[in-house]
Every structure is written in structure tokens, then in C-alpha cells.
Design a protein around this motif. Structure first.
Motif, PDB file in Angstrom:
ATOM      1  N   LEU A  25       3.948  29.600  -7.106  1.00  0.00           N
ATOM      2  CA  LEU A  25       4.436  30.921  -6.718  1.00  0.00           C
ATOM      3  C   LEU A  25       5.881  30.889  -6.225  1.00  0.00           C
ATOM      4  CD1 LEU A  25       1.240  32.163  -4.836  1.00  0.00           C
ATOM      5  CD2 LEU A  25       2.040  32.866  -7.106  1.00  0.00           C
ATOM      6  N   GLN A  26       6.254  29.805  -5.535  1.00  0.00           N
ATOM      7  CA  GLN A  26       7.608  29.656  -5.002  1.00  0.00           C
ATOM      8  C   GLN A  26       8.086  28.221  -5.218  1.00  0.00           C
ATOM      9  OE1 GLN A  26       7.116  31.200  -0.870  1.00  0.00           O
ATOM     10  NE2 GLN A  26       8.915  32.414  -1.438  1.00  0.00           N
ATOM     11  N   PRO A  27       8.561  27.915  -6.413  1.00  0.00           N
ATOM     12  CA  PRO A  27       8.962  26.539  -6.704  1.00  0.00           C
ATOM     13  C   PRO A  27      10.116  26.049  -5.826  1.00  0.00           C
ATOM     14  CG  PRO A  27       9.165  27.941  -8.665  1.00  0.00           C
ATOM     15  CD  PRO A  27       8.682  28.800  -7.555  1.00  0.00           C
ATOM     16  N   GLY A  28      10.840  26.948  -5.227  1.00  0.00           N
ATOM     17  CA  GLY A  28      11.959  26.571  -4.379  1.00  0.00           C
ATOM     18  C   GLY A  28      11.626  26.534  -2.899  1.00  0.00           C
ATOM     19  N   SER A  29      10.357  26.450  -2.550  1.00  0.00           N
ATOM     20  CA  SER A  29       9.959  26.445  -1.142  1.00  0.00           C
ATOM     21  C   SER A  29      10.015  25.027  -0.579  1.00  0.00           C
ATOM     22  CB  SER A  29       8.545  27.008  -0.975  1.00  0.00           C
ATOM     23  OG  SER A  29       8.094  26.784   0.357  1.00  0.00           O
ATOM     24  N   SER A  30      11.013  24.774   0.238  1.00  0.00           N
ATOM     25  CA  SER A  30      11.098  23.442   0.853  1.00  0.00           C
ATOM     26  C   SER A  30       9.960  23.239   1.847  1.00  0.00           C
ATOM     27  CB  SER A  30      12.460  23.233   1.519  1.00  0.00           C
ATOM     28  OG  SER A  30      12.585  24.007   2.689  1.00  0.00           O
ATOM     29  N   ASP A  31       9.472  24.319   2.451  1.00  0.00           N
ATOM     30  CA  ASP A  31       8.345  24.199   3.380  1.00  0.00           C
ATOM     31  C   ASP A  31       7.097  23.695   2.657  1.00  0.00           C
ATOM     32  OD1 ASP A  31       9.877  25.116   5.529  1.00  0.00           O
ATOM     33  OD2 ASP A  31       9.232  27.189   5.262  1.00  0.00           O
ATOM     34  N   ALA A  32       6.828  24.270   1.482  1.00  0.00           N
ATOM     35  CA  ALA A  32       5.659  23.838   0.710  1.00  0.00           C
ATOM     36  C   ALA A  32       5.835  22.392   0.236  1.00  0.00           C
ATOM     37  CB  ALA A  32       5.430  24.771  -0.480  1.00  0.00           C
ATOM     38  N   LEU A  33       7.032  22.053  -0.213  1.00  0.00           N
ATOM     39  CA  LEU A  33       7.291  20.679  -0.656  1.00  0.00           C
ATOM     40  C   LEU A  33       7.120  19.677   0.481  1.00  0.00           C
ATOM     41  CD1 LEU A  33      10.361  21.357  -2.940  1.00  0.00           C
ATOM     42  CD2 LEU A  33       8.217  20.272  -3.679  1.00  0.00           C
ATOM     43  N   ARG A  34       7.665  20.008   1.648  1.00  0.00           N
ATOM     44  CA  ARG A  34       7.566  19.115   2.802  1.00  0.00           C
ATOM     45  C   ARG A  34       6.110  18.941   3.228  1.00  0.00           C
ATOM     46  NH1 ARG A  34      10.489  21.873   5.794  1.00  0.00           N
ATOM     47  NH2 ARG A  34       8.851  22.974   6.889  1.00  0.00           N
ATOM     48  N   SER A  35       5.376  20.035   3.286  1.00  0.00           N
ATOM     49  CA  SER A  35       3.964  19.961   3.671  1.00  0.00           C
ATOM     50  C   SER A  35       3.161  19.162   2.651  1.00  0.00           C
ATOM     51  CB  SER A  35       3.386  21.366   3.817  1.00  0.00           C
ATOM     52  OG  SER A  35       4.028  22.049   4.865  1.00  0.00           O
ATOM     53  N   TYR A  36       3.464  19.364   1.386  1.00  0.00           N
ATOM     54  CA  TYR A  36       2.795  18.610   0.326  1.00  0.00           C
ATOM     55  C   TYR A  36       3.173  17.126   0.435  1.00  0.00           C
ATOM     56  CZ  TYR A  36       0.927  17.967  -4.476  1.00  0.00           C
ATOM     57  OH  TYR A  36       0.211  17.578  -5.585  1.00  0.00           O
ATOM     58  N   ALA A  37       4.419  16.850   0.788  1.00  0.00           N
ATOM     59  CA  ALA A  37       4.852  15.454   0.968  1.00  0.00           C
ATOM     60  C   ALA A  37       4.029  14.775   2.064  1.00  0.00           C
ATOM     61  CB  ALA A  37       6.343  15.394   1.310  1.00  0.00           C
ATOM     62  N   TRP A  38       3.818  15.478   3.181  1.00  0.00           N
ATOM     63  CA  TRP A  38       3.022  14.892   4.270  1.00  0.00           C
ATOM     64  C   TRP A  38       1.567  14.679   3.842  1.00  0.00           C
ATOM     65  CZ3 TRP A  38       6.035  18.382   8.036  1.00  0.00           C
ATOM     66  CH2 TRP A  38       7.090  17.652   8.618  1.00  0.00           C
ATOM     67  N   LEU A  39       1.045  15.569   2.996  1.00  0.00           N
ATOM     68  CA  LEU A  39      -0.300  15.374   2.464  1.00  0.00           C
ATOM     69  C   LEU A  39      -0.334  14.136   1.573  1.00  0.00           C
ATOM     70  CD1 LEU A  39      -3.260  16.618   1.931  1.00  0.00           C
ATOM     71  CD2 LEU A  39      -2.227  17.277  -0.232  1.00  0.00           C
ATOM     72  N   ALA A  40       0.634  14.005   0.683  1.00  0.00           N
ATOM     73  CA  ALA A  40       0.686  12.830  -0.198  1.00  0.00           C
ATOM     74  C   ALA A  40       0.826  11.556   0.631  1.00  0.00           C
ATOM     75  CB  ALA A  40       1.842  12.969  -1.190  1.00  0.00           C
ATOM     76  N   LEU A  41       1.624  11.612   1.698  1.00  0.00           N
ATOM     77  CA  LEU A  41       1.773  10.461   2.592  1.00  0.00           C
ATOM     78  C   LEU A  41       0.422  10.114   3.230  1.00  0.00           C
ATOM     79  CD1 LEU A  41       3.478   8.386   4.145  1.00  0.00           C
ATOM     80  CD2 LEU A  41       4.020  10.212   5.782  1.00  0.00           C
ATOM     81  N   ALA A  42      -0.278  11.110   3.736  1.00  0.00           N
ATOM     82  CA  ALA A  42      -1.586  10.881   4.361  1.00  0.00           C
ATOM     83  C   ALA A  42      -2.599  10.333   3.364  1.00  0.00           C
ATOM     84  CB  ALA A  42      -2.110  12.182   4.979  1.00  0.00           C
ATOM     85  N   SER A  43      -2.395  10.626   2.091  1.00  0.00           N
ATOM     86  CA  SER A  43      -3.298  10.163   1.036  1.00  0.00           C
ATOM     87  C   SER A  43      -2.865   8.813   0.469  1.00  0.00           C
ATOM     88  CB  SER A  43      -3.366  11.203  -0.090  1.00  0.00           C
ATOM     89  OG  SER A  43      -3.828  12.438   0.413  1.00  0.00           O
TER      90      SER A  43
END
Length: 179
Positions: free
Chosen positions: A25-43
């Protein structure tokens, strides 16, 4: 929604689906990217986490938390120099943001820069973050009596909220009784 699913419900797959949808929905959302990065890190997906965090930085290079995410991933990956550089940038961008000085102090401790870690920990504007990291930094710097006073303050203020942090302090001292 992804943050709630990840942190509150521990539903990582569902959270990942929400982060992917947010980015559709918002490919330019740094908030979504950062949150997804922390999820990938936790995984444990460090390469993906670093790519996501770096994309967040490229989209919003003035957001200190984007650099903190790069620092978190780099630290976990054992890339201490890169983590330190990312945390330093985060602190430069958000010098009054709670937690950033503490994160920088922690990486400085990991790289045996105890005196710098003390100075950075003491700059932390948030009392809880500061009182969490200062005892470790003082102890690593060989300032045992100052560390004793600092951990006593932390215990007084946060024993119910941070028993693990207090135990970690004593474990680092090899004090099994207090741990």
C-alpha cells in the motif's frame, strides 16, 4: 497491525503478512520497512533485515530510528564497527531521543571502549535507559564503587520491571549469589 501481532501476540507470520501488505500500500514507508527489518532480525534473517533497514534509511535518512535498526542488525551480525557508526548517526540525528545514547553505549561496551561508554551512557536523556546502562559502563571502566551505587539506584527504581537486567549486571561480575 504488524507491530501488535509481533510484539503483543507473538504471531510472527501474521505480522510479516501485515508488513508486506503495508509495503504494497505504501512502498515508500520507512516506518513499515524499519518494523519489518526488526521482525526479520527477530526471525534470524539478518541479510533481509539489513536490506530492509538500509532501504528505510535511504527513504528517510533523517529518521534516527532507521539508523538504530541498521545498528541493531549490524550488532547482531557481529559487524561492530558498522553498528557503532549507525548508532552514532542515530544519536547525531536524535540527540534527545530516548534510548539512542544507551544503544551506542552498549556497542561501545561490546568493543571494549568502556570510558567512551560511560560518557555516552551519562548523556542518555531517558532516566530508565540511563540507569540501565550506566552500571555496566562504570563497572567495565573499573569504577566499581560508582557501579555499585548506580546498580543500587537501578535496583531501587526498577527491581520489579528489570530483574533480568539486574541479574545480568551481577552475572557480568561473576557474582552468582547476587545474580
Amino acid at each position: 497491525k504488524g507491530i501488535v501481532l509481533q510484539h503483543c501476540d507473538n504471531k510472527l507470520l501474521a505480522a510479516e503478512g501485515q508488513f508486506r501488505r503495508a509495503l504494497e500500500l505504501q512502498p515508500g514507508s520507512s516506518d513499515a520497512l524499519r518494523s519489518y527489518a526488526w521482525l526479520a532480525l527477530a526471525s534470524g534473517r539478518l541479510d533481509q533485515a539489513l536490506q530492509l533497514a538500509q532501504r528505510a534509511v535511504s527513504l528517510d535518512p533523517l529518521n534516527s530510528w532507521n539508523f538504530a535498526a541498521v545498528g541493531d542488525v549490524s550488532w547482531t551480525a557481529g559487524r561492530f564497527a558498522e553498528a557503532e557508526a549507525a548508532y552514532r548517526t542515530a544519536v547525531e540525528l536524535g540527540p534527545t531521543t530516548a534510548g539512542l545514547h544507551a544503544l551506542l553505549a552498549n556497542i561501545l561496551l561490546s568493543t571494549h571502549k568502556a570510558a567512551e561508554a560511560v560518557a555516552e551512557a551519562e548523556r542518555e536523556p531517558d532516566a530508565k535507559w540511563r540507569e540501565t546502562v550506566v552500571p555496566f559502563a562504570l563497572d567495565a571502566a573499573g569504577r566499581k564503587s560508582d557501579a555499585d551505587r548506580a546498580i543500587a539506584v537501578h535496583e531501587l527504581n526498577y527491581a520489579d520491571d528489570d530483574p533480568g537486567g539486574i541479574a545480568a549486571f551481577y552475572a557480568c561480575r561473576h557474582d552468582t549469589k547476587r545474580t
